[in-house]
Design an enzyme around this catalytic site. Structure first.
Site, PDB file in Angstrom:
ATOM      1  N   GLY A 120       0.831  -1.197   0.000  1.00 31.84           N
ATOM      2  CA  GLY A 120       0.000   0.000   0.000  1.00 31.84           C
ATOM      3  C   GLY A 120       0.865   1.246   0.000  1.00 31.84           C
ATOM      4  N   CYS A 121       0.414   2.269   0.680  1.00 28.40           N
ATOM      5  CA  CYS A 121       1.120   3.550   0.730  1.00 28.40           C
ATOM      6  C   CYS A 121       2.585   3.360   1.113  1.00 28.40           C
ATOM      7  CB  CYS A 121       0.440   4.462   1.743  1.00 28.40           C
ATOM      8  SG  CYS A 121       1.370   5.955   2.136  1.00 28.40           S
TER       9      CYS A 121
END
Length: 212
Positions: A32-33
């Site tokens: 993810g991020c």
């Protein structure tokens, strides 16, 4: 006195020899991020550096605004004399939503989907072993593929160490530091709450900071 000096020399030589044979290695993971993954791993013992970037796609010179089908990834450089590859993969799995292959938390799509990239056959076996161990621990199948070696494209300078940057950015809350913006983003996405829901006491194992 001579004996003490001799022993000191022997121990110093042994320490130097050990340091000389320590090998710096790296692994690439997508969780993810990349700001969040970078922060988590910069607080793991044995990790030298974590860098945000892009990988897994077929576009040359990707950028944040245009990275095609690359994922956001983090390249983790570590001292193999302190921590090994399988431990780092096991730690990584306990910092993400391993049950969500469609993205991570509030970020959706391939760009934010999880993956582990193994550069060698030995790493492939170690990564698959870590995934299998995690599946037994959870009693669930993980949605985290183990893929082969990949070219890493480093992200723009302003993405590096974003979570602790004191540079100002303009948001709907006014001008705040990148560190504050990051913290609000992570809390709003419920990243830590979801990881704890999945993993309980195993969440953020080997990550040496209060999460957030």
């Amino acid at each position: 006195m001579l004996r003490a000096l001799t022993l000191a020399f022997v121990f110093s030589a042994a320490a130097f020899s050990s340091a000389a044979y320590a090998e710096t290695k790296s692994l690439v993971v997508a969780g993810g991020c990349f700001w969040c993954v970078e922060k988590d791993f910069e607080h793991v013992n044995g990790v030298i550096e974590a860098e945000s970037g892009y990988a897994g796609g077929n576009m040359q010179d990707p950028t944040y605004r245009n990275h095609g089908n690359h994922r956001e990834v983090v390249r983790i450089t570590y001292d193999s004399a302190i921590v090994d590859y399988q431990t780092l993969v096991s730690t990584f799995l306990r910092t993400i939503d391993v049950l969500d292959g469609g993205g991570q938390f509030c970020d959706r799509g391939r760009s934010y989907s999880p993956a582990i990239h193994a550069a060698t056959d030995a790493e492939m076996q170690a990564a698959k072993a870590a995934v299998a161990e995690a599946e037994v621990a959870l009693g669930r199948q993980l949605a985290v593929p183990v893929e082969g070696d990949v070219q890493f494209w480093i992200a723009e300078d302003y993405h590096q160490d974003y979570y602790k940057s004191d540079q100002l950015r303009l948001t709907r809350f006014g001008a705040i530091t990148r560190a504050d913006a990051y913290k609000r983003y992570r809390e709003a996405c419920g990243r830590d709450a979801r990881v704890r829901q999945i993993w309980g006491d195993e969440a953020y194992k080997n990550v040496n900071y209060p999460t957030g």
